[in-house]
Design a protein around this motif. Structure first.
Motif, PDB file in Angstrom:
ATOM      1  N   THR A 194      15.479   9.233  -5.024  1.00 34.03           N
ATOM      2  CA  THR A 194      16.104   8.750  -6.255  1.00 34.03           C
ATOM      3  C   THR A 194      15.149   8.817  -7.444  1.00 34.03           C
ATOM      4  O   THR A 194      15.480   9.368  -8.488  1.00 34.03           O
ATOM      5  N   LEU A 195      13.945   8.291  -7.269  1.00 30.01           N
ATOM      6  CA  LEU A 195      13.047   8.184  -8.411  1.00 30.01           C
ATOM      7  C   LEU A 195      12.330   9.500  -8.706  1.00 30.01           C
ATOM      8  O   LEU A 195      12.204   9.921  -9.850  1.00 30.01           O
ATOM      9  N   PHE A 196      11.883  10.159  -7.652  1.00 29.45           N
ATOM     10  CA  PHE A 196      11.099  11.370  -7.877  1.00 29.45           C
ATOM     11  C   PHE A 196      11.934  12.638  -7.731  1.00 29.45           C
ATOM     12  O   PHE A 196      11.407  13.735  -7.825  1.00 29.45           O
ATOM     13  N   GLU A 197      13.211  12.452  -7.444  1.00 33.08           N
ATOM     14  CA  GLU A 197      14.150  13.567  -7.387  1.00 33.08           C
ATOM     15  C   GLU A 197      13.700  14.662  -6.443  1.00 33.08           C
ATOM     16  O   GLU A 197      13.862  15.848  -6.721  1.00 33.08           O
ATOM     17  N   VAL A 198      13.117  14.258  -5.332  1.00 33.37           N
ATOM     18  CA  VAL A 198      12.783  15.223  -4.297  1.00 33.37           C
ATOM     19  C   VAL A 198      14.080  15.546  -3.554  1.00 33.37           C
ATOM     20  O   VAL A 198      14.827  14.636  -3.221  1.00 33.37           O
ATOM     21  N   PRO A 199      14.388  16.819  -3.353  1.00 33.06           N
ATOM     22  CA  PRO A 199      15.642  17.131  -2.666  1.00 33.06           C
ATOM     23  C   PRO A 199      15.582  16.706  -1.210  1.00 33.06           C
ATOM     24  O   PRO A 199      14.511  16.737  -0.593  1.00 33.06           O
ATOM     25  N   PHE A 200      16.705  16.267  -0.670  1.00 38.60           N
ATOM     26  CA  PHE A 200      16.767  16.015   0.761  1.00 38.60           C
ATOM     27  C   PHE A 200      17.951  16.788   1.307  1.00 38.60           C
ATOM     28  O   PHE A 200      19.094  16.461   1.035  1.00 38.60           O
ATOM     29  N   ARG A 201      17.652  17.847   2.081  1.00 34.45           N
ATOM     30  CA  ARG A 201      18.714  18.756   2.473  1.00 34.45           C
ATOM     31  C   ARG A 201      19.119  18.608   3.929  1.00 34.45           C
ATOM     32  O   ARG A 201      20.072  19.220   4.367  1.00 34.45           O
ATOM     33  N   GLY A 202      18.360  17.822   4.672  1.00 32.05           N
ATOM     34  CA  GLY A 202      18.703  17.642   6.083  1.00 32.05           C
ATOM     35  C   GLY A 202      19.742  16.551   6.247  1.00 32.05           C
ATOM     36  O   GLY A 202      20.325  16.083   5.268  1.00 32.05           O
ATOM     37  N   SER A 203      19.990  16.168   7.497  1.00 34.69           N
ATOM     38  CA  SER A 203      20.954  15.097   7.735  1.00 34.69           C
ATOM     39  C   SER A 203      20.207  13.809   8.031  1.00 34.69           C
ATOM     40  O   SER A 203      19.091  13.827   8.558  1.00 34.69           O
ATOM     41  N   ILE A 204      20.823  12.694   7.658  1.00 31.03           N
ATOM     42  CA  ILE A 204      20.215  11.376   7.886  1.00 31.03           C
ATOM     43  C   ILE A 204      20.000  11.173   9.386  1.00 31.03           C
ATOM     44  O   ILE A 204      18.980  10.633   9.814  1.00 31.03           O
ATOM     45  N   GLY A 205      20.979  11.619  10.182  1.00 33.59           N
ATOM     46  CA  GLY A 205      20.877  11.453  11.633  1.00 33.59           C
ATOM     47  C   GLY A 205      19.611  12.096  12.175  1.00 33.59           C
ATOM     48  O   GLY A 205      18.851  11.484  12.930  1.00 33.59           O
ATOM     49  N   ALA A 206      19.356  13.330  11.741  1.00 33.49           N
ATOM     50  CA  ALA A 206      18.163  14.030  12.220  1.00 33.49           C
ATOM     51  C   ALA A 206      16.910  13.293  11.768  1.00 33.49           C
ATOM     52  O   ALA A 206      15.945  13.151  12.532  1.00 33.49           O
ATOM     53  N   LEU A 207      16.921  12.812  10.527  1.00 31.58           N
ATOM     54  CA  LEU A 207      15.756  12.090  10.007  1.00 31.58           C
ATOM     55  C   LEU A 207      15.475  10.847  10.845  1.00 31.58           C
ATOM     56  O   LEU A 207      14.335  10.597  11.251  1.00 31.58           O
ATOM     57  N   LEU A 208      16.541  10.078  11.129  1.00 32.03           N
ATOM     58  CA  LEU A 208      16.367   8.855  11.904  1.00 32.03           C
ATOM     59  C   LEU A 208      15.836   9.164  13.296  1.00 32.03           C
ATOM     60  O   LEU A 208      14.890   8.542  13.772  1.00 32.03           O
ATOM     61  N   LEU A 209      16.450  10.157  13.924  1.00 30.71           N
ATOM     62  CA  LEU A 209      16.056  10.500  15.289  1.00 30.71           C
ATOM     63  C   LEU A 209      14.595  10.944  15.328  1.00 30.71           C
ATOM     64  O   LEU A 209      13.782  10.426  16.109  1.00 30.71           O
ATOM     65  N   LEU A 259       0.818  -1.214   0.000  1.00 27.98           N
ATOM     66  CA  LEU A 259       0.000   0.000   0.000  1.00 27.98           C
ATOM     67  C   LEU A 259       0.855   1.269   0.000  1.00 27.98           C
ATOM     68  O   LEU A 259       0.595   2.197  -0.763  1.00 27.98           O
ATOM     69  N   PRO A 260       1.926   1.342   0.849  1.00 27.29           N
ATOM     70  CA  PRO A 260       2.778   2.532   0.803  1.00 27.29           C
ATOM     71  C   PRO A 260       3.373   2.773  -0.584  1.00 27.29           C
ATOM     72  O   PRO A 260       3.422   3.917  -1.050  1.00 27.29           O
ATOM     73  N   MET A 261       3.783   1.690  -1.246  1.00 30.67           N
ATOM     74  CA  MET A 261       4.379   1.876  -2.570  1.00 30.67           C
ATOM     75  C   MET A 261       3.350   2.409  -3.564  1.00 30.67           C
ATOM     76  O   MET A 261       3.633   3.305  -4.355  1.00 30.67           O
ATOM     77  N   VAL A 262       2.133   1.857  -3.499  1.00 23.62           N
ATOM     78  CA  VAL A 262       1.079   2.349  -4.390  1.00 23.62           C
ATOM     79  C   VAL A 262       0.845   3.831  -4.145  1.00 23.62           C
ATOM     80  O   VAL A 262       0.796   4.642  -5.073  1.00 23.62           O
ATOM     81  N   LEU A 263       0.742   4.182  -2.862  1.00 25.67           N
ATOM     82  CA  LEU A 263       0.514   5.587  -2.519  1.00 25.67           C
ATOM     83  C   LEU A 263       1.643   6.465  -3.035  1.00 25.67           C
ATOM     84  O   LEU A 263       1.416   7.537  -3.603  1.00 25.67           O
ATOM     85  N   LEU A 264       2.864   5.973  -2.829  1.00 30.10           N
ATOM     86  CA  LEU A 264       4.029   6.756  -3.219  1.00 30.10           C
ATOM     87  C   LEU A 264       4.032   6.996  -4.729  1.00 30.10           C
ATOM     88  O   LEU A 264       4.292   8.100  -5.192  1.00 30.10           O
ATOM     89  N   PHE A 265       3.717   5.940  -5.477  1.00 26.45           N
ATOM     90  CA  PHE A 265       3.733   6.109  -6.924  1.00 26.45           C
ATOM     91  C   PHE A 265       2.587   6.991  -7.393  1.00 26.45           C
ATOM     92  O   PHE A 265       2.752   7.804  -8.291  1.00 26.45           O
ATOM     93  N   LEU A 266       1.439   6.841  -6.738  1.00 19.52           N
ATOM     94  CA  LEU A 266       0.318   7.699  -7.124  1.00 19.52           C
ATOM     95  C   LEU A 266       0.679   9.165  -6.878  1.00 19.52           C
ATOM     96  O   LEU A 266       0.448  10.023  -7.715  1.00 19.52           O
ATOM     97  N   SER A 293       5.098  20.787  -6.799  1.00 24.66           N
ATOM     98  CA  SER A 293       4.235  20.272  -5.730  1.00 24.66           C
ATOM     99  C   SER A 293       4.696  18.892  -5.259  1.00 24.66           C
ATOM    100  O   SER A 293       4.448  18.503  -4.132  1.00 24.66           O
ATOM    101  N   ARG A 294       5.386  18.167  -6.112  1.00 25.11           N
ATOM    102  CA  ARG A 294       5.860  16.843  -5.713  1.00 25.11           C
ATOM    103  C   ARG A 294       6.808  16.947  -4.508  1.00 25.11           C
ATOM    104  O   ARG A 294       6.780  16.119  -3.605  1.00 25.11           O
TER     105      ARG A 294
END
Lengths: 374, 375, 602
Positions: free
Chosen positions: B250-265, B35-42, B178-179
């Motif tokens: 990777t696929l939708f080329e949404v920028p990610f400007r934060g740090s992985i550490g912050a995201l995980l936390l 379901l998450p993948m379907v949502l993500l692709f939609l 908007s993506r």
């Protein structure tokens, strides 16, 4: 004669079951009502009280005049007045304001000398939609301001901007996105109610073993189908009409088209959804599968119906895909009827696909009733 | 054996059971991965708030050079797809039939007025049914005309337009794509799905199948039961999050400007709050059907409508804004938008993180209290 | 409630130390609208080490509640339960690490394998790794699951699930074992195996066992029995003490060859002075209220009086004499059954070479049989034997993989609806609409079969009277007590006066009292010429059938009258085998019916 009596017995039983049980009574009224108000109020693209900050280096009567127009608008709310350029970064980064209006020191001088007087607007793009719409609002306010400059003779007529834009929006003159959302609510909510009622009705009987009893009794699959479909249709239509009335009288959405067309649209749509619901129901072994099944149908159906995001923005292959989504047709039809004043002939292109779906779906569900069992 | 060793043994047993069950149950896989993948692709491919190739009727009552020039500017824009109409009536019929979404109308004296220095109006009529789209179309039309004005100045056909000119700069999302806004928000929804709906269902299922009764009569402690459910679904939720972020970047080329550490936390904190809520529902409700309905109405719907994922919260009426403060998703939507587009802006992240920590602690404590070793 | 029998309240009995002491236990459950349900009232009892203590009683007696309190799953309203010297409410964790508990549904994770289930409970019970190899070997040997360790618990047969449940409960050599109805729906072979295991444990390890059961023959094997009724203890003692009290009140009537035992049974049931009348091995077993034959003679024709013996009482006889119950309005049935049976040689249900495949699993293997008009035909076998699948094919609910079926000359799966109007169907679990009232359920089924107006009113009146449902008219079906649910389901199936009645496991989950009553009714309908096809996993119920088909693993083991089937198992060791003995012998291949007895009408 006895066939009619049997169907009547089935229908009476279904109604009693739905109305007698406190929980299923609630499913028909409670969540739809909550959804109606939450959708109606929360699902809006109109901006109100956009927090903005001002960095006015000019501090002249003209700059204050322009800013007063922003402040006077419902859409904007000034949260800070900055005194240094470096503060702009903090304002946006920390989300203290969603946009900063920066008026340079040469603002009035440029204006009076006939040069373009630039106003820089820095917007937080994290919510791309808010950014674009807020920019649009500012564009409109600035254009009004320019026009008033001409009228007041601050700008001489001969040197006025060569082209002016006259913008008009038909069917929804004030561009209220609430009309857009609320007019389609009857379709969305009745779909949810009908899906839950019909998809669970057969699955519940299967789980409690009563469905075998129906199959062994002298019902034909067609009779069971009618008996199961009618109560769902009835309550779906009730909800759809209730929320249409609510849209008009509570949210003030105009109903410009024909009521006949509205009724016809709802009926065609609900029959199609009943078909889908019964299909899910006859495929599901138990209530949990039925619930997940309707969820799996409803989620993409809502996303791909143009309810909140326009179908026209989708890539072509997906737009073609939405042609099998019954919700798409009813939403288009409802907006045409409410806002564009469409009559039955005008919504016909939306009606026949719904009828086709109903005609395909219902017999399939009826056939599955009997043949699904092992 | 020491009590610590016994605890480790019990935890190992519960965790292994839970992981085996997840692996073998197609419906949890469907809910956690499919379901998450379907949502993500939609959302990634399908749903967009940006308009392109909007069908537009152009009515030229004036056929002189400048008017044709305007029409050419419109047809050259990637936003519009131009259909020339012979009369305003025809264009209006098209608009009524939804064949076009707007009309650009130039009157017969357009070029003449322009040449004599008078104001030359360009009328833009849009179908206002979809107000949001109508506004975007108006904005695009304005942009086309501004560019045309600039071009005329450059060619020396017109003096620089006086008056106030807006110079816009959109930060963090320069093209206002908007993506970039929808995909980070969607990750919140996916984690809510796993944390609340899936968790509520699996616990209720143990009650329905009678295995909870057998579990309760073993010497498990309440904390074992809680941790046994929290850990596997926490990992599942974080996997779902990682997968979504990976696909998004990777696929939708949404920028990610934060740090992985912050995201995980921060996503861990959000996951704990969602899990806590899901466990609270399931500790109180032992029937899958009811648990599913409650988690949809109290967990899933608010995560869409009261979180700022799609609709701007600040523009809603005050009661709705107040209500939104009890929705955990609201805080994480803000965190995720900031992390993706702006980076580690702690002054934004911290207050949201604090709210989520509070909610996670509250829900977990309530769930722990509600879990009873009695029937 | 006063104790109804002469059995005194024996509170002391021999055995080891008390492992469980229940004192003045009260349990009330809060219900909706502020009422409460009193599940246990002032119950005191003891269970000792090295003994099997049985809790016996009808539905709603409070057996499960008591066991759950002992396991620390419920906190009693008043009184106390002490397990191994620990208070069940305060020290539940300590108790839980020292007792083994098997809930009614075995508590297995169906999507885990046998080995994984055992690992889970070993981890939870803190069994050291070093001790596991030996313990697993012993448990797997004992339960015969060695070959199935990799199989998913959900794919096991009912009997194997139950053994695995027991193995999980025994994983840490518990000092006490709590078993809640461990043998419900399990085939006789597995039932016998389970008892062997339990007794071996009691003898070798000296643990105490407390179990609840609805099977009265199992109760007879316990060292000590406690009879509960509606939350109260009405008697306790060793089974033989109960039996002693029933001495002189049990009679066995051998019917003449031209009289069916069930005729005699209906004649006696519910009559004054007669507490119980059942059919056992082709004879009618009667328990009277007082000693002597007076009550019996009053109801029997003189001719039959000579054929009466006085066997030694069983625990079941004593139990039936003990349980207080209202005199059922069964006179109507008894009267109806005096009409001579209009039995004929007309074949009503016919199956030839019937097979059913689920994927590559063959659930039913080439079954052939005929059912004649006015006959009670039983499909007998444990859960998973293929009875229900066969049954569903007969009713047209399930497709047939190969072979032929006709019911009243039609294939129901293909025939139009009028053909179905001639049959009545009662599904397993009494498929009723739980939210609808008794009246609404009956109205719906009546109308579904095309009844309306006066005929409908007449049939409703008949159903209320016949099944004693008048009092429950406006109650929802879900709120009815178990026995009344069964009555309502039957009333619904019979409302349109069908010619053929299909009953799928009608007595499953129903207590012994309701089961007796049910069979009396079925007898009555068969006497009136209704053809009855019934499935059951209670072997002793086959005695009520004219002919039975015994199934196991999709195959027909034997078919014939109950007497013929019992005769198959007759040997020196068991001169008078029961149906259960016959089943075990057939299932284990000790005897083979050669050739299969078929199509014999007695």
């Amino acid at each position: 004669m006895s066939a009619l009596r049997r169907i009547a017995a089935l229908i009476v039983k279904e109604f009693v079951m739905i109305l007698k049980d406190k929980k299923s009574r609630f499913v028909i009224i409670g969540p739809p009502l909550i959804q109606f108000f939450v959708f109606g109020y929360a699902a809006t693209y109109d901006l109100k009280n956009v927090r903005y900050a001002v960095f006015d280096e000019a501090r002249t009567a003209e700059s204050r005049d322009l800013l007063a127009r922003l402040d006077g608008s419902d859409s904007f709310e000034r949260v800070a007045t900055l005194s240094a350029a470096h503060q702009i970064d903090t304002m946006i980064d920390h989300q203290k304001a969603r946009l900063v209006v920066h008026i340079g020191p040469r603002f009035s001088r440029d204006l009076y000398n006939g040069h373009p007087a630039s106003v820089q607007v820095i917007v937080d793009g994290r919510n791309s939609n808010v950014a674009l719409i807020a920019m649009g609002y500012i564009g409109t306010i600035v254009e009004d301001y320019n026009r008033s400059l001409v009228e007041r003779g601050v700008l001489e007529r001969g040197r006025a901007p060569g082209v002016t834009l006259i913008e008009r929006a038909w069917f929804n003159a004030n561009l209220q996105s609430r009309w857009y959302i609320v007019s389609a609510l009857g379709g969305i909510i009745s779909m949810v109610v009908v899906m839950i009622l019909t998809s669970l009705s057969v699955a519940r009987e299967r789980e409690f073993g009563t469905f075998d009893q129906l199959l062994v009794a002298p019902f034909t699959p067609g009779e069971i189908l009618v008996g199961k479909a009618l109560p769902g249709m009835f309550f779906g239509l009730m909800d759809a009409l209730l929320f249409s009335v609510g849209a008009v009288f509570w949210f003030g959405v105009p109903l410009r088209g024909s009521i006949i067309a509205l009724l016809l649209t709802f009926i065609c749509f609900i029959i199609a959804v009943v078909g889908v619901g019964l299909l899910v129901s006859s495929l599901a072994k138990n209530m949990q599968q039925a619930l997940l099944g309707s969820f799996v149908f409803m989620m993409p159906a809502v996303i791909l119906a143009g309810f909140t995001t326009p179908i026209e923005n989708m890539p072509d292959w997906l737009q073609t895909g939405t042609l099998i989504n019954p919700l798409r047709y009813v939403i288009v039809a409802l907006r045409m009827i409410f806002l564009q004043g469409a009559d039955t002939a005008a919504v016909w292109p939306q009606l026949w696909p719904l009828m086709t779906m109903a005609i395909l779906m219902l017999p399939l569900a009826g056939w599955l009733f009997r043949h699904r069992a092992q | 054996m020491t009590s610590g060793a016994l605890f480790r043994m019990r935890m190992r047993g519960i965790l292994r059971k839970e992981i085996l069950q997840i692996r073998r149950d197609p419906s949890s896989i469907a809910l956690a991965i499919f379901l998450p993948m379907v949502l993500l692709f939609l959302f990634g491919y399908g749903v967009s708030l940006d308009a392109e190739n909007v069908p537009l009727a152009v009515v030229l009552d004036d056929h002189a050079g400048p008017a044709r020039d305007v029409a050419a500017r419109f047809s050259g824009s990637r936003y519009f797809d131009i259909h020339l109409a012979t009369s305003l009536d025809e264009a209006q019929r098209w608009l009524d039939a939804r064949q076009v979404e707007g009309i650009v109308h130039l009157q017969d004296d357009f070029s003449a007025r322009l040449a004599t220095g008078q104001v030359a109006p360009v009328q833009v009529i849009v179908n206002g049914v979809d107000a949001n789209r109508a506004r975007l179309i108006q904005g695009y039309a304005r942009g086309v005309l501004q560019k045309w004005g600039a071009l005329r100045q450059a060619r020396g056909e017109a003096a620089a337009a006086p008056g106030v000119r807006v110079v816009q700069r959109i930060w963090f999302n320069e093209g206002a794509v908007s993506r970039n806004f929808l995909v980070p928000g969607l990750i919140t929804l996916i984690m809510t799905l796993i944390g609340i709906l899936l968790t509520a269902l699996v616990v209720a299922r143990e009650w329905e199948r009678g295995t909870m009764e057998a579990l309760l009569v073993t010497p498990v402690r309440r904390i074992d039961l809680l941790l046994g459910k929290v850990l596997p679904y926490f990992i599942l939720g974080m996997l779902g999050m990682g997968l979504s972020v990976g696909v998004g970047v990777t696929l939708f080329e949404v920028p990610f400007r934060g740090s992985i550490g912050a995201l995980l936390l921060l996503s861990s904190i959000f996951m704990m709050a969602s899990l806590g809520f899901g466990l609270l529902i399931s500790a109180a409700i032992r029937i899958q059907f009811v648990a599913a309905q409650i988690s949809i109405v109290a967990g899933f719907l608010p995560a869409i409508f009261l979180s700022g994922l799609l609709f701007d919260l600040e523009s809603t009426p005050r009661p709705i804004q107040i209500m939104s403060h009890i929705v955990p998703a609201r805080y994480f939507v803000e965190i995720s938008h900031t992390l993706f587009m702006a980076g580690d802006v702690w002054p934004v992240l911290l207050p949201n993180a604090a709210a989520l920590t509070g909610m996670a602690a509250l829900f977990m404590t309530l769930a722990y209290r509600k879990i009873s070793k009695r029937l | 409630m006063a104790t109804h029998s002469a059995v005194a309240q024996h509170t002391d009995h021999p055995g080891g130390n008390a492992v469980l002491v229940v004192e003045h236990l009260e349990m009330a459950f809060a219900m909706k609208k502020g009422t409460s349900l009193q599940a246990l009232k002032d119950v005191s009892l003891q269970a000792r080490a090295g003994q099997v203590t049985g809790l016996v009683g009808a539905d709603g007696a409070g057996k499960t509640t008591l066991i759950r309190i002992a396991a620390g799953l419920l906190v009693p309203t008043a009184g106390s339960v002490t397990v191994l010297g620990l208070d069940s409410a305060r020290d539940s964790i300590a108790i839980q690490s020292r007792v083994g508990y098997m809930p009614q549904r075995f508590g297995l994770y169906e999507d885990l394998s046998v080995r994984e289930n055992m690992d889970l409970y070993a981890d939870l019970q803190g069994v050291p790794m070093s001790a596991r190899g030996e313990r697993y070997r012993r448990l797997l040997d004992m339960t015969g699951l060695v070959r199935f360790t990799q199989r998913m618990a959900g794919d096991l047969s009912g009997g194997m699930k139950q053994k695995l449940g027991l193995a999980c409960a025994l994983i840490k050599s518990p000092e006490m074992l709590l078993l809640d109805e461990p043998t419900v729906g399990v085939d006789p072979v597995s039932r016998r195996d389970l008892w062997k295991i339990v007794y071996a444990l009691v003898a070798e390890e000296g643990i105490g066992v407390l179990l609840s059961t609805a099977y009265l023959d199992e109760a007879e094997r316990c060292h000590f029995v406690v009879v509960l009724h509606e939350g109260e203890k009405i008697a306790d003692g060793a089974p033989h003490e109960f039996q002693k009290d029933a001495r002189g009140r049990v009679f066995l009537i051998d019917p003449p060859s031209d009289v069916k035992p069930r005729r005699i049974q209906s004649l006696l049931s519910g009559r004054p002075g007669i507490l119980d009348a059942t059919i056992r091995s082709g004879r009618v077993r009667v328990v009277t209220a007082t000693g002597g034959r007076m009550a019996l003679d009053a109801h029997l024709p003189a001719l039959w009086r000579t054929r009466i013996q006085q066997p030694s009482p069983s625990f079941e006889d004593a139990f039936m004499a003990l349980i207080p119950r209202a005199q059922q309005p069964l006179d109507a049935i008894a009267a109806a059954s005096e009409v001579p049976s209009p039995r004929s040689d007309e074949v009503v249900v016919r199956a030839r070479g019937l097979r059913k495949l689920f994927g590559d699993f063959e659930a039913v293997k080439a079954l052939s049989f005929d059912v004649y008009r006015g006959e009670i035909f039983g499909l007998l076998g444990p859960n998973g034997a293929g009875k229900s699948t066969t049954f569903r094919m007969l009713c047209g609910l399930s497709s047939v993989s190969a072979g032929e079926i006709s019911v009243a000359g039609k294939d129901l799966r293909r025939s139009r609806s009028p053909a179905r109007a001639r049959l009545g169907y009662m599904a397993q679990r009494f498929s009723l609409y739980g939210q609808l009232s008794v009246q609404e359920n009956l109205l719906f089924y009546g109308r579904a079969y095309g009844l309306a107006g006066r005929p409908l009113q007449q049939r409703l009146a008949w159903a209320y009277a016949e099944f004693g449902l008048t009092r429950w008219r406006d109650q929802t079906a879900a709120e009815l007590p178990g026995g009344y649910k069964q009555r309502l389901a039957m009333a619904a199936a019979l409302l349109h006066a069908p010619e053929i009645l299909f009953l799928d496991e009608p007595t499953s989950g129903v207590d012994p009292l309701a089961r007796r009553e049910f069979w009396l009714r079925i007898n009555g309908f068969a006497e009136q010429g209704v053809t009855v096809v019934v499935t059951t996993h209670f072997m002793e119920e086959s005695e009520y059938c004219d002919r039975v088909l015994i199934m196991s693993q999709g195959e027909s083991l034997a078919m014939g009258t109950p007497a013929q089937i019992r005769a198959l198992a007759r040997s020196e060791a068991t001169p008078e085998p029961s149906m259960e003995d016959a089943f075990i012998a057939l299932a284990e291949g000790a005897i083979t019916p050669t050739p299969p007895i078929g199509d014999i009408v007695s």
